[in-house]
Design an enzyme around this catalytic site. Structure first.
Site, short mmCIF file in Angstrom:
data_model
loop_
_atom_site.label_atom_id
_atom_site.label_comp_id
_atom_site.label_asym_id
_atom_site.label_seq_id
_atom_site.Cartn_x
_atom_site.Cartn_y
_atom_site.Cartn_z
N ASP A 63 -14.46 65.79 14.86
CA ASP A 63 -14.97 65.95 13.35
C ASP A 63 -15.72 64.90 12.84
O ASP A 63 -15.66 63.61 13.45
CB ASP A 63 -13.59 66.35 12.53
CG ASP A 63 -12.44 65.40 12.91
OD1 ASP A 63 -12.67 64.29 13.45
OD2 ASP A 63 -11.39 65.79 12.40
N ASN A 74 0.53 67.31 7.43
CA ASN A 74 0.73 68.68 7.07
C ASN A 74 0.45 69.85 8.16
O ASN A 74 0.33 70.88 8.13
CB ASN A 74 -0.38 69.24 5.98
CG ASN A 74 -1.84 68.74 6.27
OD1 ASN A 74 -2.10 68.57 7.59
ND2 ASN A 74 -2.64 69.17 5.47
N HIS A 103 -2.12 69.68 10.34
CA HIS A 103 -3.70 70.06 10.83
C HIS A 103 -3.80 69.52 12.17
O HIS A 103 -3.06 68.20 12.50
CB HIS A 103 -4.58 69.57 9.65
CG HIS A 103 -4.86 68.09 9.44
ND1 HIS A 103 -5.16 67.55 8.36
CD2 HIS A 103 -4.71 66.98 10.27
CE1 HIS A 103 -5.32 66.20 8.65
NE2 HIS A 103 -5.15 65.73 9.68
N GLU A 108 -7.25 72.51 8.44
CA GLU A 108 -6.07 72.67 7.27
C GLU A 108 -5.03 73.78 7.34
O GLU A 108 -5.73 74.96 7.54
CB GLU A 108 -6.48 72.26 6.06
CG GLU A 108 -7.62 70.92 6.00
CD GLU A 108 -6.75 69.72 6.04
OE1 GLU A 108 -5.41 69.72 6.26
OE2 GLU A 108 -7.22 68.71 5.46
P1 PGA Z 1 -3.89 59.64 11.91
O1 PGA Z 1 -4.50 61.10 11.33
O2 PGA Z 1 -4.04 59.21 13.34
O3 PGA Z 1 -4.43 58.61 11.23
O4 PGA Z 1 -2.36 59.68 11.58
C1 PGA Z 1 -4.23 62.18 12.38
C2 PGA Z 1 -4.69 63.34 11.80
O5 PGA Z 1 -4.99 63.48 10.61
O6 PGA Z 1 -5.02 64.12 12.43
#
Ligand code: PGA
Length: 246
Positions: A67, A136, A138, A143
């Protein structure tokens, strides 16, 4: 789903990097799906060490990132282009042409999304996809929602993701509200998936996922339960709630 619980973030990162190394050694032109965020930084550090000290060769590896924020200059340290360059690419011997990251500044972003999926397919599909997970649930920027897109697409970010990601920005107002992300279908087509999670904040969502009771688009990562080859690597903090349940 194979679950590996490591003592701490460092050993999680070493284990993840070793799995990636084994896959590259099996297939030198591995199609490697890469993630950003804080979780994979340790894994990338270890891959850099393996390259510098043990000669791990990335010259034929092809990468596709999950992404990128929409409309963010690549000189902005919060862009995922910048992140990948700083945390991995500039330290290893991967040719620039082998690197693919969604272009949040493309003139026609929708066309770009269609072409991104086609390019992945034309290259033979992702062999190994690295994933983090949001608090959450995702994966990439897919999302929680009633429906999830299959292919690469433009998406709005939820309030909780904007809040979680604001720790990297000077203020929450600077966090982009939209992004390009590979879809659930693009991710599920990967031959093998490595999901990494560390820290206490991830413990509730990891527990929900590993109970393996149901899939729900409200926990996008739960769809990985339908994939035949997923390895989940956790540190003890992320595994904490799950370990209490079993
Ligand atoms: P993080 O993010 O590695 O910074 O915890 C993971 C994500 O949001 O997929």
């Amino acid at each position: 789903m194979k679950i590996i619980i490591e003592k701490d973030y460092e050993s999680l990162s070493t284990t993840a990097a070793n799995i990636i190394k084994e896959e590259i050694e099996k297939k030198e032109d591995l199609l490697l799906g890469l993630a950003t965020g804080s979780t994979p930084i340790g894994t990338y550090k270890e891959l850099i060490r393996l390259h510098k000290e043990e000669g791990l060769d990335f010259s034929k590896v092809v990468t596709f990132n999950l992404d990128e924020y929409l409309n963010i200059p690549y000189t902005n340290p919060n862009s995922y282009h910048y992140f990948m360059e700083e945390n991995l690419f500039k330290h290893i011997n991967i040719p620039k042409d082998n690197i693919h990251i969604p272009d949040g500044n493309a003139e026609d972003v929708e066309k770009f999304c269609r072409e991104y999926d086609k390019k992945i397919e034309d290259c033979g599909g992702i062999d190994l996809q690295i994933l983090g997970i949001g608090e959450n649930g995702h994966i990439a920027f897919n999302e929680p929602d009633d429906e999830l897109y299959l292919g690469t697409h433009i998406t709005g970010l939820t309030e909780s993701t904007i809040k979680a990601n604001s720790r990297f920005f000077d203020s929450i107002d600077e966090v982009p509200k939209e992004a390009i992300t590979m879809g659930i279908g693009s991710i599920m087509k990967s031959k093998k998936i490595l999901l990494l999670a560390n820290g206490e904040k991830k413990a509730p969502v990891i527990c929900e996922l590993l109970k393996q009771e149901k899939v729900s688009t409200r926990i996008p990562a739960s769809l990985l339960l339908l994939h035949p080859d997923v390895v989940v690597i956790l540190d003890e903090l992320a595994a904490k709630n799950y370990l209490k349940e079993i």
